[in-house]
Design an enzyme around this catalytic site. Sequence first.
Site, PDB file in Angstrom:
ATOM      1  N   GLU A   1       1.075  -1.984  12.525  1.00 26.85           N
ATOM      2  CA  GLU A   1       1.353  -3.422  12.592  1.00 26.85           C
ATOM      3  C   GLU A   1       1.728  -3.905  13.989  1.00 26.85           C
ATOM      4  OE1 GLU A   1       4.126  -4.397   9.480  1.00 26.85           O
ATOM      5  OE2 GLU A   1       2.598  -4.154   7.932  1.00 26.85           O
TER       6      GLU A   1
ATOM      7  N   LYS B   1       3.384   1.117  15.903  1.00 23.52           N
ATOM      8  CA  LYS B   1       4.551   1.171  15.018  1.00 23.52           C
ATOM      9  C   LYS B   1       4.467   2.420  14.146  1.00 23.52           C
ATOM     10  CE  LYS B   1       6.662  -1.906  11.532  1.00 23.52           C
ATOM     11  NZ  LYS B   1       6.391  -3.041  10.649  1.00 23.52           N
ATOM     12  N   GLN B   2       3.233   2.814  13.819  1.00 26.80           N
ATOM     13  CA  GLN B   2       3.021   3.892  12.847  1.00 26.80           C
ATOM     14  C   GLN B   2       1.605   4.437  13.019  1.00 26.80           C
ATOM     15  OE1 GLN B   2       3.376   0.212  10.410  1.00 26.80           O
ATOM     16  NE2 GLN B   2       2.754   1.605   8.779  1.00 26.80           N
TER      17      GLN B   2
ATOM     18  N   TRP C   1       0.832  -1.211   0.000  1.00 29.16           N
ATOM     19  CA  TRP C   1       0.000   0.000   0.000  1.00 29.16           C
ATOM     20  C   TRP C   1       0.864   1.257   0.000  1.00 29.16           C
ATOM     21  CZ3 TRP C   1      -1.697   2.762   4.933  1.00 29.16           C
ATOM     22  CH2 TRP C   1      -0.713   2.669   5.918  1.00 29.16           C
ATOM     23  N   ASP C   2       2.161   1.082   0.254  1.00 29.91           N
ATOM     24  CA  ASP C   2       3.114   2.201   0.226  1.00 29.91           C
ATOM     25  C   ASP C   2       2.891   3.040  -1.037  1.00 29.91           C
ATOM     26  OD1 ASP C   2       4.015   0.105   1.870  1.00 29.91           O
ATOM     27  OD2 ASP C   2       6.099   0.724   1.726  1.00 29.91           O
TER      28      ASP C   2
END
Length: 779
Positions: free
Chosen positions: A498, A610-611, A369-370
């Site tokens: 994640e 994580k993000q 998906w980046d």
Amino acid sequence: MKTLPKKQPIFANDGWKVVENGFDEKNNFLSETIFTVANGYFGLRGNLEEPFYDKKQTFKATYINGFYENYDITYPEGGYGFAKIGEAMVNLADVKSTKISIDGEEFSIFSGKIIEHKRELDLREGILKREILWESPSNKRTFIQFERLAHLKYQHLGIIKIKINPINFSGNIKVISSIDGNSSNMLETEDVRVGSGVEKFPFKTLKTWANSLSGFLMQETKKSKLAYGCFANHILDFEAQCNSKADIEKNLVIFEISFNASKNREYSIIKYFSYYTERDLSKELIEQNCINEVSNAITLGYEKLLSEHKDFIDKFWNISDIEIDGFEGIQQAIRFNLFSLLQSTGRNGISNIAAKGLTGEGYGGHYFWDSEIYILPFFTYTNPEIAKKLLIYRYNLLDAARDRAKELHHKGALYPWRTIAGSECSAYFPAGTAQYHINADIVFAIKRYFEATNDIDFILKYGAEIIFETARFYVSLGSYSQEKNGKFCIHCVTGPDEYTALVDNNAYTNYMAKMNLEYAVYIYDLMKNEYPEVLDSLRKKINLEQSEVNEFKTRAKDMYLPYNEKLKIIPQDDTFLSKKRIDLSTIPEDQFPLLLNWHYLDIYRLQVCKQPDVLLAIFLLRDLFSYEDLKNNYEYYEPVTTHDSSLSPAVFGILATELGLLDKAFEYFRYTVRMDLDDLNNNTKDGIHAACMGGSWMGLIYGFAGMRTKNNKLYFAPKLPKELTYISFKIKFRNSDIKIEIYNNKAIYTLIEGDEIVLSHYNIQFSLAKEESKEFLIE
Ligand code: BGC
């Protein structure tokens, strides 16, 4: 806020170049990644030309975007629907390696004396240059130059130019050039992010031949059964004795060029080479296409090829360049990042952007998906024709996505979390298949693309089908829950973060699925009103009834959107807030990234991210949330975010800017933009962080320039941190090219090309006619 790494720059600072002076073996892995030249089709890792022999700090590699080998994903305890066959980008025949001997003494960076050594990636020309002044053990000085490029216009063509100048002697010089089909792949290592299941040498060599200075090698992967060919020819500007040899057993074609050189004269060899694969055309056509590519190139000649390469890159910079004044190294880094994105991006509809570009084997060369969430914004607003190709790639995967949905007993289409040619390659489903948000991420990118370009043809031909099939998928994924007041819920998914997996009602997924469903209804109605015939044939093709579209509408309306009244925040999912909250300052630095040092179960049990997850939803769907929502959620989630993913800091920086936290915003931006040049996460040796590079564009444009879109209009709310004094960039929107210049106290908007346009600077709406500029103060 977690402390973000900082390092002394390794490469010299220059606005248009990345320069390495001298040679330090310990930086070589990093330099190899940074000095990659690629053109979206193939990539040549920045290896030194001469042999490295027993030295370990090198990984010689050449990749073709989208060319892969399969491997079995094995699980001692497997399960139904687990990804079974992986696809990984493979390391192909090497054409870079060159041995040079001076009167029998072989040139090497480790022998004799290196008097001067310089490597330079010229970002304006798209060429890697290397200069060495070498003194052999018997004191013969030779000046050697290499130039390397992956042609940006002719994407199957590469060129290496070698110039040799004997400074203080006349004597015999021998150059051995090759097509070496013995490249090997990295195996899986302790670092889960590098290496794939592909065997070290996954090829069978099908053919080799050599004839004077030209030769060909063809190999086929053992499992995916895909063939590729590489052809090379050399042009010399001097008389020489030439011998060549092809050895199918040794997977090798070599060319020996031997000549008597006179002191102080320059001898030039130009090696033209080409790659084609069975993904481009049928196997029988590979050899002839390779040969034609090089023959045409030789006919055009080096100078003409260079000027066409330069024209391409000039056009790219003309619209894509960002000028920045202020903090040292930012100008260089943003250009390096944008150039690397161009180098990484497939433009043929069957390839995309690997997480590490074409620079290394990290993440198996997979597309994530980046591309849609972090990289497409840059292309959509500067080079929409490239954005379109990337989205067509997703269209070409639609059948595979339909099969995957069927396999998992769902309707519609489910895109793979990571893939090359369409199959799900994620062996760890909690952070793979469970990231069902990938469908909506793709639709989000389509929505932005359509808004920015008004390219209705794309929607009619490709976009609508993706949008309907993914909407269908979400209808079949969710279910109504009495526990949640009869709302439509989506259970057992993983959001972007994640460090939390397999949860119910991940807010990001629910919000984005709702967007996907609503957009399906919008596109359906638009087609019904304006393109009824196209809609009819699409409806027939995919069996779409009005009743199903009504379901899209009700599911979107009924979607459960979590909110916590007490904390005035959006809970990341149903259980996140009840977990133990982590204090990041109590964790020793050497434990990060946590995924390499902690068991996932221990991570999942905590409030640790994580993000960005909720914050990413707020950023992407900004209109749905108030300033208070942004502030409260930012304050809640920032302290528990580790930024263990390089995708993380860009989004925090953008939101921090909006909140007026400019010091923090700059710190997040600095980390994002210098990630690879300074090797801030210590793993650039395995490849660039392409999404982070896209994030650096986003940090400037969505962050410091405050660009947003709403109802097909562009809005800006510029604000520079104290470290920057000027930013200027261009945006393509609809039929207009706009230039935006931002100073600390004012912004100037100019319509350089196209139709009159209405823009907003904060809450001031204004229009621009062609070539008109307007200036506004920044308070
Ligand atoms: C991130 C994912 C990302 C992947 C590839 C992971 O570390 O958590 O969001 O897609 O890297 O870049």
